[in-house]
Motif scaffolding. Sequence first.
Motif: not given
Length: 436
Positions: A153-169, A176-180
């Motif tokens: 999404p152009p303005n993602p929520t953290w819930a949406q982000m969690a879903d996406i990174v879990s699937k591309i990990h 790795y799904g997420l780098c912070l």
Amino acid sequence: MPSPRAAALAVGLLAAAPLSFAADLVIATVNNGHMIEMQKHTKEFEKANPDINVKWVTLEEGVLRQRVTTDIATKGGQFDVMTIGLYEAPIWAKKGWLKEIATTPAYDVDDLLPSIRSGLSNGGKLYAAPFYAESSMTMYRTDLVKAKGLTMPPNPTWAQMADIVSKIHDPAKGVYGLCLRGKPGWGDNMALLTTMVNTHGGQWFDMSWKPQIDTKPWHDAINLYVDLMKKYGPPGASANSFNENLALFNEGKCGVWIDATIAASFVSDPKQSKVADKVAFVQAPTAVTPKGANWLWSWNLAIPVSSKKPEAAQKFIAWATSKDYVNLVAKEAGWHAVPTGTRKSTYANPEFQKVAKFAVEEQKAMGTANANDSTLPKSPYTGVQYAAIPEFQAIGIAVGQQMSAALSGKVTVDQALKTSQTAAEREMTKGGYYKK
């Protein structure tokens, strides 16, 4: 006793000596990409100013802050030009530690973005000149997201982000799904974590300056951070900050990276990034409020009152933060490499717009960030990812160490927040802001 001829020759040599040696201008800076790029072009400045010899002291962010803070507070005079942040500039200007920046009509101070110029001014006078400025946003791999049949999404929520990174990990394939950020520091992991806290409805201090760390918004934000990074982050994430995550992303090892907008020019540069053609950009994730979800920062050049070469320092700053410098970098390295976030003219340039596919999202993030209104409950401080008071450095460092310990599993999130609350209350009591 020397002969008259020898004496005359000696006098002549002494008289000529000052003309044959350029004055050393000592500049302390951070080891970020744009600052390294600036050093490559120093010869152009020295060619135009043969009486000035630039000497660089390039340091990691945390070390730079310690060194310049110590030097300016003690009037050590070790540096003629300092690279300082949006946090330090107004505080140090008020203390009388910085020289006013001299600007000419050619410099065009009105071309500076209003939010940044305002943050670097005191009493209507500019005390630091912005070299580059940034907000934060989401950078992600379009190929990985598309392969899973997902849409960012152009303005993602953290819930949406969690879903996406879990699937591309996909650690088996080195992705790795997420780098912070995980490295402790008020300008390292706490820059990101404060935005997470803000968007979860939290703040550093309430209107009576009571620290608000051991509260639900902080627990929600930090638990989410630790959970996501343990499940979908790279190993050893508690040691990673901007440069480490940039290297991981450019190597194709990060699916999503949420960090400084300034990174966009690096990850989209095919000379630096293996995934330059597979990167896209959206806004930083939000939770219960969009307030404070993306930070506001600038790296700036300033002159301490203890500078031994103030005139040369003014010349260098005028050159390094000018429109001409932007054009020089564009000519030598390409428009994707120019420092951004400081001048309206850069974003208005069609050549820049043509190559900077991140420009729209970066400008949107810069315009959204508001240092004077970054939290859902009212706060007594300015700053999005920091509180602009001298005591914040010590508090931010202490809390950053606790958050890093929680990420590495040395303490629980509950323990880290409780310890942080105690440390913050102690500092704020000591500073006379808050009484229990």
